[in-house]
Motif scaffolding. Structure first.
Motif, PDB file in Angstrom:
ATOM      1  N   PHE A 167       0.839  -1.203   0.000  1.00  0.00           N
ATOM      2  CA  PHE A 167       0.000   0.000   0.000  1.00  0.00           C
ATOM      3  C   PHE A 167       0.873   1.251   0.000  1.00  0.00           C
ATOM      4  N   ARG A 168       0.325   2.316  -0.566  1.00  0.00           N
ATOM      5  CA  ARG A 168       0.997   3.614  -0.545  1.00  0.00           C
ATOM      6  C   ARG A 168       0.293   4.600   0.370  1.00  0.00           C
ATOM      7  N   ARG A 169      -0.966   4.315   0.717  1.00  0.00           N
ATOM      8  CA  ARG A 169      -1.761   5.260   1.498  1.00  0.00           C
ATOM      9  C   ARG A 169      -2.609   4.535   2.533  1.00  0.00           C
ATOM     10  N   ILE A 170      -2.850   5.229   3.647  1.00  0.00           N
ATOM     11  CA  ILE A 170      -3.673   4.664   4.709  1.00  0.00           C
ATOM     12  C   ILE A 170      -4.523   5.767   5.325  1.00  0.00           C
ATOM     13  N   LEU A 171      -5.734   5.422   5.692  1.00  0.00           N
ATOM     14  CA  LEU A 171      -6.666   6.326   6.363  1.00  0.00           C
ATOM     15  C   LEU A 171      -6.844   5.858   7.795  1.00  0.00           C
ATOM     16  N   LEU A 172      -6.691   6.773   8.742  1.00  0.00           N
ATOM     17  CA  LEU A 172      -6.958   6.485  10.145  1.00  0.00           C
ATOM     18  C   LEU A 172      -8.293   7.111  10.511  1.00  0.00           C
ATOM     19  N   ASP A 173      -9.265   6.288  10.893  1.00  0.00           N
ATOM     20  CA  ASP A 173     -10.644   6.738  11.088  1.00  0.00           C
ATOM     21  C   ASP A 173     -11.186   6.184  12.400  1.00  0.00           C
ATOM     22  N   THR A 174     -12.446   6.450  12.681  1.00  0.00           N
ATOM     23  CA  THR A 174     -13.159   5.809  13.783  1.00  0.00           C
ATOM     24  C   THR A 174     -14.301   4.990  13.204  1.00  0.00           C
ATOM     25  N   CYS A 175     -14.532   3.829  13.777  1.00  0.00           N
ATOM     26  CA  CYS A 175     -15.627   2.974  13.314  1.00  0.00           C
ATOM     27  C   CYS A 175     -16.960   3.458  13.883  1.00  0.00           C
ATOM     28  N   GLU A 176     -16.987   3.698  15.173  1.00  0.00           N
ATOM     29  CA  GLU A 176     -18.213   4.197  15.814  1.00  0.00           C
ATOM     30  C   GLU A 176     -18.224   5.723  15.760  1.00  0.00           C
ATOM     31  N   LYS A 177     -19.330   6.275  15.323  1.00  0.00           N
ATOM     32  CA  LYS A 177     -19.489   7.727  15.265  1.00  0.00           C
ATOM     33  C   LYS A 177     -20.330   8.169  16.460  1.00  0.00           C
ATOM     34  N   ASN A 178     -19.639   8.279  17.598  1.00  0.00           N
ATOM     35  CA  ASN A 178     -20.330   8.581  18.856  1.00  0.00           C
ATOM     36  C   ASN A 178     -19.855   9.898  19.470  1.00  0.00           C
ATOM     37  N   GLY A 179     -19.167  10.719  18.676  1.00  0.00           N
ATOM     38  CA  GLY A 179     -18.690  12.000  19.189  1.00  0.00           C
ATOM     39  C   GLY A 179     -17.248  11.992  19.627  1.00  0.00           C
ATOM     40  N   ARG A 180     -16.668  10.826  19.840  1.00  0.00           N
ATOM     41  CA  ARG A 180     -15.257  10.735  20.224  1.00  0.00           C
ATOM     42  C   ARG A 180     -14.405  10.672  18.964  1.00  0.00           C
ATOM     43  N   SER A 181     -13.429  11.544  18.887  1.00  0.00           N
ATOM     44  CA  SER A 181     -12.600  11.605  17.697  1.00  0.00           C
ATOM     45  C   SER A 181     -11.443  10.611  17.781  1.00  0.00           C
ATOM     46  N   SER A 182     -10.818  10.386  16.636  1.00  0.00           N
ATOM     47  CA  SER A 182      -9.628   9.539  16.616  1.00  0.00           C
ATOM     48  C   SER A 182      -8.534  10.118  17.502  1.00  0.00           C
ATOM     49  N   ILE A 183      -8.444  11.446  17.557  1.00  0.00           N
ATOM     50  CA  ILE A 183      -7.443  12.102  18.407  1.00  0.00           C
ATOM     51  C   ILE A 183      -7.751  11.858  19.877  1.00  0.00           C
ATOM     52  N   ASP A 184      -9.029  11.948  20.257  1.00  0.00           N
ATOM     53  CA  ASP A 184      -9.427  11.664  21.643  1.00  0.00           C
ATOM     54  C   ASP A 184      -9.077  10.223  22.017  1.00  0.00           C
ATOM     55  N   LEU A 185      -9.352   9.309  21.119  1.00  0.00           N
ATOM     56  CA  LEU A 185      -9.162   7.889  21.407  1.00  0.00           C
ATOM     57  C   LEU A 185      -7.687   7.502  21.484  1.00  0.00           C
ATOM     58  N   LEU A 186      -6.874   8.076  20.619  1.00  0.00           N
ATOM     59  CA  LEU A 186      -5.473   7.677  20.546  1.00  0.00           C
ATOM     60  C   LEU A 186      -4.588   8.427  21.533  1.00  0.00           C
ATOM     61  N   GLY A 187      -4.881   9.699  21.742  1.00  0.00           N
ATOM     62  CA  GLY A 187      -4.019  10.521  22.581  1.00  0.00           C
ATOM     63  C   GLY A 187      -2.804  11.004  21.801  1.00  0.00           C
ATOM     64  N   SER A 188      -2.173  12.053  22.314  1.00  0.00           N
ATOM     65  CA  SER A 188      -1.101  12.694  21.565  1.00  0.00           C
ATOM     66  C   SER A 188       0.119  11.796  21.383  1.00  0.00           C
ATOM     67  N   SER A 189       0.492  11.034  22.399  1.00  0.00           N
ATOM     68  CA  SER A 189       1.688  10.200  22.306  1.00  0.00           C
ATOM     69  C   SER A 189       1.543   9.123  21.239  1.00  0.00           C
ATOM     70  N   ARG A 190       0.404   8.443  21.243  1.00  0.00           N
ATOM     71  CA  ARG A 190       0.194   7.378  20.260  1.00  0.00           C
ATOM     72  C   ARG A 190       0.028   7.960  18.854  1.00  0.00           C
ATOM     73  N   LEU A 191      -0.625   9.100  18.749  1.00  0.00           N
ATOM     74  CA  LEU A 191      -0.785   9.733  17.447  1.00  0.00           C
ATOM     75  C   LEU A 191       0.580  10.128  16.882  1.00  0.00           C
ATOM     76  N   LEU A 192       1.429  10.674  17.725  1.00  0.00           N
ATOM     77  CA  LEU A 192       2.786  11.015  17.298  1.00  0.00           C
ATOM     78  C   LEU A 192       3.529   9.781  16.799  1.00  0.00           C
ATOM     79  N   ASN A 193       3.416   8.687  17.540  1.00  0.00           N
ATOM     80  CA  ASN A 193       4.114   7.466  17.139  1.00  0.00           C
ATOM     81  C   ASN A 193       3.569   6.904  15.824  1.00  0.00           C
ATOM     82  N   LEU A 194       2.256   7.033  15.610  1.00  0.00           N
ATOM     83  CA  LEU A 194       1.689   6.582  14.342  1.00  0.00           C
ATOM     84  C   LEU A 194       2.201   7.437  13.182  1.00  0.00           C
TER      85      LEU A 194
END
Length: 256
Positions: free
Chosen positions: A162-189
């Motif tokens: 693959f050349r591209r990847i999308l990071l999303d949320t499966c459940e649309k309940n108001g919590r964002s991918s940033i909320d779920l992952l947190g800054s440290s994990r997002l940085l590492n990703l």
């Protein structure tokens, strides 16, 4: 509108260590009317999906055909992307996507081991038109989706061509991918995507304020997303509403 493969700004087979450029902007739309509204705001990618039915629910095949005809009649414009649904649904729909689309996405729900995930990707790729590039999808709330964690999907995607990847949320309940992952994990990703030469797009109920603060979340610019994908934050009300011109304008001004 383009009728061939992705333009040069997206065609890179891998990232390079050059200075980062401004991020691209993807907006999810549900039909041709919304697409025509979105093109007024310098959107790079129009992503067709039905927000009433889930994270990557496809629109009707007839809408794909309408959009393909509209794209064929134009010249330059946004690239077209389509959500195919999750796993088995995506496999069943892949061969109906018109070749005017540049990208397709298949959700990994239910693929909870590497072999299942690779098998789903291979089955979708085999049925897509040759011109259409499959984008890998990872969910920040992977347990809700019964799929592999984002880090594992990212690594698997890089090794599977693959050349591209999308990071999303499966459940649309108001919590964002940033909320779920947190800054440290997002940085590492972001670091992982950069090291594995993957173009990555951040979606998942993200807001304009969160994106405006991305430099604090991910200080090294080369680790930040190459694209921000949005729906709910540019709609009247929530993601099920219609596109709001004022909110679209605010996003455009922030990004550009």
């Amino acid at each position: 509108m383009p009728t061939n493969a992705p333009s040069s700004r997206f065609r890179q087979a891998a990232k390079t260590p050059l200075a980062p450029v401004k991020p691209e902007w993807l907006v999810s739309v549900r039909d041709l009317a919304e697409a025509k509204r979105a093109v007024e705001f310098d959107v790079a990618i129009l992503d067709f999906k039905e927000p009433r039915r889930g994270a990557l629910a496809p629109v009707a095949v007839q809408i794909w055909r309408q959009v393909a005809s509209w794209a064929s009649a134009g010249k330059d414009g946004p690239l077209l992307s389509a959500a195919l649904g999750e796993s088995d649904q995506a496999v069943g729909l892949a061969d109906q996507l018109p070749p005017e689309f540049a990208f397709a996405k298949a959700g990994p729900s239910g693929c909870n081991d590497p072999d299942q995930t690779r098998g789903m990707w291979d089955a979708v790729r085999a049925r897509l038109p040759d011109r259409v590039e499959l984008v890998a999808v990872a969910y920040a709330d992977h347990r809700s989706a019964d799929c592999l964690p984002a880090e594992q999907i990212l690594d698997l995607a890089a090794r599977h061509g693959f050349r591209r990847i999308l990071l999303d949320t499966c459940e649309k309940n108001g919590r964002s991918s940033i909320d779920l992952l947190g800054s440290s994990r997002l940085l590492n990703l972001g670091r992982q995507a950069h090291q594995q030469l993957l173009w990555w797009s951040l979606a998942g109920s993200i807001t304009r304020d969160q994106v405006a603060g991305m430099a604090k979340l991910i200080p090294p610019p080369e680790f930040r997303p190459d694209c921000f994908a949005v729906r709910g934050d540019v709609c009247d009300g929530d993601r099920i509403g219609t596109l709001c011109p004022d909110k679209m304008r605010q996003w455009m001004q922030m990004l550009h």
